[in-house]
Design an enzyme around this catalytic site. Structure first.
Site, mmCIF file in Angstrom:
data_model
loop_
_atom_site.group_PDB
_atom_site.id
_atom_site.type_symbol
_atom_site.label_atom_id
_atom_site.label_comp_id
_atom_site.label_asym_id
_atom_site.label_seq_id
_atom_site.Cartn_x
_atom_site.Cartn_y
_atom_site.Cartn_z
ATOM 1 N N SER A 163 57.708 56.548 99.371
ATOM 2 C CA SER A 163 58.774 55.609 99.661
ATOM 3 C C SER A 163 59.396 55.904 101.031
ATOM 4 O O SER A 163 58.717 55.816 102.052
ATOM 5 C CB SER A 163 59.799 55.645 98.528
ATOM 6 O OG SER A 163 60.719 54.597 98.620
ATOM 7 N N ASP A 261 56.350 46.275 92.997
ATOM 8 C CA ASP A 261 57.061 46.996 94.049
ATOM 9 C C ASP A 261 57.401 46.009 95.158
ATOM 10 O O ASP A 261 56.525 45.322 95.687
ATOM 11 C CB ASP A 261 56.160 48.112 94.600
ATOM 12 C CG ASP A 261 56.840 49.001 95.628
ATOM 13 O OD1 ASP A 261 57.972 48.682 96.048
ATOM 14 O OD2 ASP A 261 56.236 50.006 96.015
ATOM 15 N N HIS A 291 57.899 50.528 91.416
ATOM 16 C CA HIS A 291 58.312 51.527 92.403
ATOM 17 C C HIS A 291 59.196 52.569 91.707
ATOM 18 O O HIS A 291 60.238 52.247 91.160
ATOM 19 C CB HIS A 291 59.096 50.834 93.520
ATOM 20 C CG HIS A 291 59.380 51.708 94.701
ATOM 21 N ND1 HIS A 291 58.669 51.626 95.869
ATOM 22 C CD2 HIS A 291 60.306 52.676 94.901
ATOM 23 C CE1 HIS A 291 59.140 52.493 96.745
ATOM 24 N NE2 HIS A 291 60.138 53.147 96.169
#
Length: 337
Positions: A163, A261, A291
């Site tokens: 991320s 995501d 996510h």
């Protein structure tokens, strides 16, 4: 609204429904207070959502000098570890830590056979852009110069993260490819944020199974870049909008995405950009995870497989930097018991 095909895997779907029903972040509380609450919640849930740490992994804590101070880092390795992978945790640049990603780092070290160095870069908003990314770049350079004294192999060095950590890793790799940093053999970008200027990641109307939410992304942008973000700063932190230097062709790349995501499309677009520029890119896509769900390995075989694919790519690129093609078929081949 953009509806994604498929469904979130089994128990992860239940977790997602709880997450979507929870109260939004209390903007009246400080980032530090919210960060501590988040850390406490994660620690309390660890035994239920994350599989136990593997045996046979040793750790060593160290301090790395950076501009304006020092930051912490932790080395994870098994006997006979080959190469060094510098890992940057996720958390939108204002959450997360080496401690909270400890079990994940242990599994990466165990499954890859490579020394993992997890970096505790400083967090926004107390340390705004470019400090967190600069910390990651300076830590990578310091490990390249001093790793041998720690028993590491800096001649075979890679970077990676999840991320926001993947965003940092991508920026660090671009800097290294431009000559502003050590030579890297590979980068692994897990659910990367590649474009802060992409309007789509801030749009509220999206499949509600997709995380992070538009509010989450907006909050991360405000913490990192301030109340009035400067476009030139967001551009500098957006690998998808970068001019790809020739040196990137020497950095093998894995880009990993999840179906549910908000950052999926820009992550896949970055893979296509690098391919067009002659970079050797391997991709992996999890069709049933949101996510953040990739860390919930006690609940999901898909999350375990995802972690194993990351580790296998690190292993292949370090054990023989010229022979890593087997990773291209890992999506259907790797399971972790």
């Amino acid at each position: 609204m953009s509806i994604r095909a498929g469904e979130v895997e089994g128990p992860l779907g239940e977790v997602l429904r709880v997450m979507m029903a929870s109260e939004p972040v209390d903007q009246e509380r400080s980032a530090a207070e919210q960060r501590e609450e988040n850390a406490q919640l994660w620690r309390a849930s660890l035994e239920f959502v994350v599989r136990p740490a593997p045996e046979g992994v040793t750790t060593e804590d160290l301090e790395i000098p950076v501009k304006g101070g020092t930051i912490g880092a932790r080395i994870y390795r098994c006997e006979g570890a080959v190469g060094t992978h510098v890992f940057f945790h996720g958390g939108a640049y204002w959450l997360g830590s080496v401690e909270l990603s400890d079990i994940h780092s242990r599994w990466l070290a165990k499954l890859s056979g490579v020394a993992i160095v997890s970096v505790d870069y400083r967090l926004a908003p107390e340390h705004p852009y470019p400090i967190p990314i600069d910390d990651c770049a300076e830590a990578t350079a310091w490990l390249a110069a001093n790793g041998a004294e720690l028993g590491l192999d800096p001649s075979s060095l890679s970077v990676g993260g999840e991320s926001a950590g993947a965003n940092a890793a991508a920026v660090v790799a671009l800097r290294c490819a431009s000559g502003d940093g050590p030579r890297l053999v590979a980068q692994v970008l897990s659910v990367p944020l590649t474009d802060w200027l992409d309007a789509a990641i801030y749009e509220a109307e999206m499949d509600p199974r997709c995380t992070p939410t538009a509010a989450d992304i907006t909050l991360a942008r405000r913490h990192l870049f301030g109340e009035a973000p400067r476009p030139e700063q967001m551009l500098a932190a957006s690998p998808l909008r970068a001019v790809i230097p020739d040196g990137m062709r020497g950095i093998k790349t894995m880009i990993m995405t999840n179906q549910f995501d908000r950052l999926r499309d820009s992550g896949q677009a970055y893979a296509q950009l690098l391919l067009r520029e002659g970079v050797e890119v391997t991709t992996y896509h999890a069709p049933d995870i949101f996510h953040g769900g990739t860390g919930m390995t006690a609940l999901s075989a898909s999350a375990c497989r995802y972690e194993a694919v990351y580790a296998a790519y690190v292993r292949e690129t370090h054990r023989d930097p010229h022979c890593y093609g087997s990773c291209r078929s890992l999506g259907a081949a790797i399971w972790v018991k």
